[in-house]
Enzyme design. Structure first.
Site, PDB file in Angstrom:
ATOM      1  N   LYS A   5       0.847  -1.215   0.000  1.00 40.64           N
ATOM      2  CA  LYS A   5       0.000   0.000   0.000  1.00 40.64           C
ATOM      3  C   LYS A   5       0.869   1.245   0.000  1.00 40.64           C
ATOM      4  O   LYS A   5       2.040   1.223   0.400  1.00 40.64           O
ATOM      5  CB  LYS A   5      -0.946   0.031   1.209  1.00 40.64           C
ATOM      6  CG  LYS A   5      -0.271   0.036   2.594  1.00 40.64           C
ATOM      7  CD  LYS A   5       0.165   1.391   3.123  1.00 40.64           C
ATOM      8  CE  LYS A   5       0.910   1.282   4.439  1.00 40.64           C
ATOM      9  NZ  LYS A   5       1.671   2.476   4.812  1.00 40.64           N
ATOM     10  N   VAL A  55      11.095  -4.466   2.911  1.00 42.69           N
ATOM     11  CA  VAL A  55      10.987  -4.761   4.348  1.00 42.69           C
ATOM     12  C   VAL A  55      11.211  -3.469   5.135  1.00 42.69           C
ATOM     13  O   VAL A  55      12.135  -2.706   4.825  1.00 42.69           O
ATOM     14  CB  VAL A  55      12.040  -5.825   4.752  1.00 42.69           C
ATOM     15  CG1 VAL A  55      11.980  -6.093   6.250  1.00 42.69           C
ATOM     16  CG2 VAL A  55      11.806  -7.118   3.971  1.00 42.69           C
ATOM     17  N   ALA A  56      10.349  -3.214   6.137  1.00 42.01           N
ATOM     18  CA  ALA A  56      10.416  -1.981   6.949  1.00 42.01           C
ATOM     19  C   ALA A  56      10.464  -0.759   6.034  1.00 42.01           C
ATOM     20  O   ALA A  56      11.226   0.177   6.258  1.00 42.01           O
ATOM     21  CB  ALA A  56      11.608  -1.994   7.902  1.00 42.01           C
ATOM     22  N   GLY A  57       9.631  -0.768   4.991  1.00 41.36           N
ATOM     23  CA  GLY A  57       9.711   0.258   3.955  1.00 41.36           C
ATOM     24  C   GLY A  57       8.565   1.246   3.932  1.00 41.36           C
ATOM     25  O   GLY A  57       8.537   2.142   3.095  1.00 41.36           O
ATOM     26  N   GLY A  58       7.566   1.083   4.817  1.00 41.09           N
ATOM     27  CA  GLY A  58       6.425   2.003   4.783  1.00 41.09           C
ATOM     28  C   GLY A  58       5.384   1.609   3.754  1.00 41.09           C
ATOM     29  O   GLY A  58       4.537   2.412   3.364  1.00 41.09           O
ATOM     30  N   MET A  59       5.432   0.339   3.299  1.00 42.18           N
ATOM     31  CA  MET A  59       4.451  -0.139   2.310  1.00 42.18           C
ATOM     32  C   MET A  59       3.618  -1.299   2.848  1.00 42.18           C
ATOM     33  O   MET A  59       2.968  -2.014   2.085  1.00 42.18           O
ATOM     34  CB  MET A  59       5.160  -0.538   1.011  1.00 42.18           C
ATOM     35  CG  MET A  59       5.832   0.640   0.318  1.00 42.18           C
ATOM     36  SD  MET A  59       6.350   0.217  -1.355  1.00 42.18           S
ATOM     37  CE  MET A  59       4.785   0.293  -2.228  1.00 42.18           C
ATOM     38  N   GLY A  74       5.009  -6.292   6.032  1.00 37.53           N
ATOM     39  CA  GLY A  74       4.764  -7.249   7.123  1.00 37.53           C
ATOM     40  C   GLY A  74       3.275  -7.469   7.316  1.00 37.53           C
ATOM     41  O   GLY A  74       2.818  -8.599   7.531  1.00 37.53           O
ATOM     42  N   ALA A  95       0.998  -7.202   5.040  1.00 31.52           N
ATOM     43  CA  ALA A  95       0.541  -8.013   3.908  1.00 31.52           C
ATOM     44  C   ALA A  95       0.758  -9.497   4.214  1.00 31.52           C
ATOM     45  O   ALA A  95      -0.130 -10.330   3.977  1.00 31.52           O
ATOM     46  CB  ALA A  95       1.290  -7.616   2.637  1.00 31.52           C
ATOM     47  N   ASP A 122      -2.309  -1.732  10.166  1.00 33.65           N
ATOM     48  CA  ASP A 122      -2.426  -1.739   8.702  1.00 33.65           C
ATOM     49  C   ASP A 122      -2.912  -3.082   8.149  1.00 33.65           C
ATOM     50  O   ASP A 122      -3.166  -3.191   6.942  1.00 33.65           O
ATOM     51  CB  ASP A 122      -1.061  -1.445   8.057  1.00 33.65           C
ATOM     52  CG  ASP A 122      -0.646   0.014   8.209  1.00 33.65           C
ATOM     53  OD1 ASP A 122      -1.479   0.830   8.649  1.00 33.65           O
ATOM     54  OD2 ASP A 122       0.516   0.312   7.883  1.00 33.65           O
TER      55      ASP A 122
END
Ligand code: C5P
Length: 296
Positions: free
Chosen positions: A8, A95-99, A102, A104, A136
């Site tokens: 996202k 990973v740990a990217g703001g998308m 985890g 998902a 999220d």
């Protein structure tokens, strides 16, 4: 049993003051994009997790992995004698990217185990489990476009036309709690307004008008992410100079998002970002993307 789950971007992320429980009230417009993790579950003697993909070494493979936690929670709620299952994550989301990568995997494992175990859990109950897993995670299950309120977990689907995006994957990750702490630090001594969804942004999103959406994109976590990672400013300006209609930090970062007019502009912006050395990789996507879904 393989479930595909989208990443996202938040086209609006309005953040309120810290609540007594440490979370922040949000007005959070989620948009799922066509960048997917695939979660495969198979019967096993115990709960195990494996991961493949370029960032696999950064993914925890113990019972704290959100996918593993999803299997444990579902088994407990369903009164199953054990949570034995093997979960494989084919990882494509940073990973740990703001998308919400985890998140998902949590939503994907939940749906995949529900099908594998023949539970037929009602969607409402799956969404409850998702909310327990993380703010999220409910959105990862439903996908599309939605307004998230509360700490982000209370969802109202919204209309979205189709848009093209380029994402620049940064070197390393950012911790979401650390970004929210930095938000609090920057807000110290100032009044933080109650978060509200922007009617102009929702109208632009529904219309499919990329210029209108470009002028309304807003992320209240961006100053905090840039304060922790000032190097991202160069990534943002590189994409805009190459023709992106707008740029912003994706969620808590450090992935950056570039709204572009069409596929041709996407290729140009992605090439400029890759050549600039201001990011590790790029991903070209469209939106909205569907939520967690079983692959044939
Ligand atoms: O809900 P989740 O576990 O994904 O949140 C991770 C962290 O992000 C929380 O522990 C909190 O520090 C921060 N957060 C927040 N307000 C939100 C969502 C997350 O402060 N609405």
């Amino acid at each position: 049993m393989t479930v595909r789950v989208p990443a996202k971007v938040n086209v609006q992320l309005a953040v309120g003051a810290a609540r007594p429980d440490g979370f922040h009230d949000l007005a959070n417009v989620f948009l799922a994009v066509s960048l997917f993790d695939e979660v495969t579950v198979t019967p096993a003697d115990e709960l195990t997790v494996t991961c493949s993909g370029p960032d696999a070494d950064q993914v925890p493979l113990d019972r704290t992995n959100l996918a593993a936690r999803a299997a444990q929670l579902l088994a407990a709620r369903a009164g199953r004698p054990d949570d034995a299952v093997h979960i494989h994550i084919a990882k494509n989301i940073p990973v740990a990217g703001g998308m919400a990568g985890g998140s998902a995997d949590g939503a994907g494992a939940l749906l995949a185990c529900d099908i594998l175990w023949g539970l037929n859990t009602p969607t409402e109950d799956l969404l409850d489990i998702c909310a327990e897993l993380g703010s999220d995670v409910p959105f990862s299950l439903i996908g599309g476009a939605a307004l998230g309120t509360g700490r982000g977990e209370v969802l109202t689907p919204v209309e979205a036309g189709s848009f093209h995006w380029v994402f620049a994957v940064a070197e390393g990750g950012l911790s979401t709690p650390a970004v929210f702490r930095e938000f609090d630090r920057l807000a110290e001594g100032r009044d933080v307004a109650a978060p509200q969804a922007s009617p102009a942004l929702l109208a632009a999103l529904a219309s499919g008008d990329a210029d209108a959406l470009a002028s309304t994109l807003a992320n209240d976590l961006q100053p905090a992410a840039l304060s922790l990672r000032p190097d991202l400013e160069r990534t943002l300006s590189t994409g805009v100079e190459a023709g992106a209609l707008a740029s912003l930090v994706s969620g808590s970062g450090p992935t950056t998002a570039f709204l572009v007019r069409d596929e041709e502009a996407a290729a140009k912006v992605a090439a400029a970002l890759e050549a600039s050395g201001t990011c590790r990789a790029t991903r070209t996507t469209t939106s909205p993307a569907p939520g967690a879904a079983l692959l044939p």
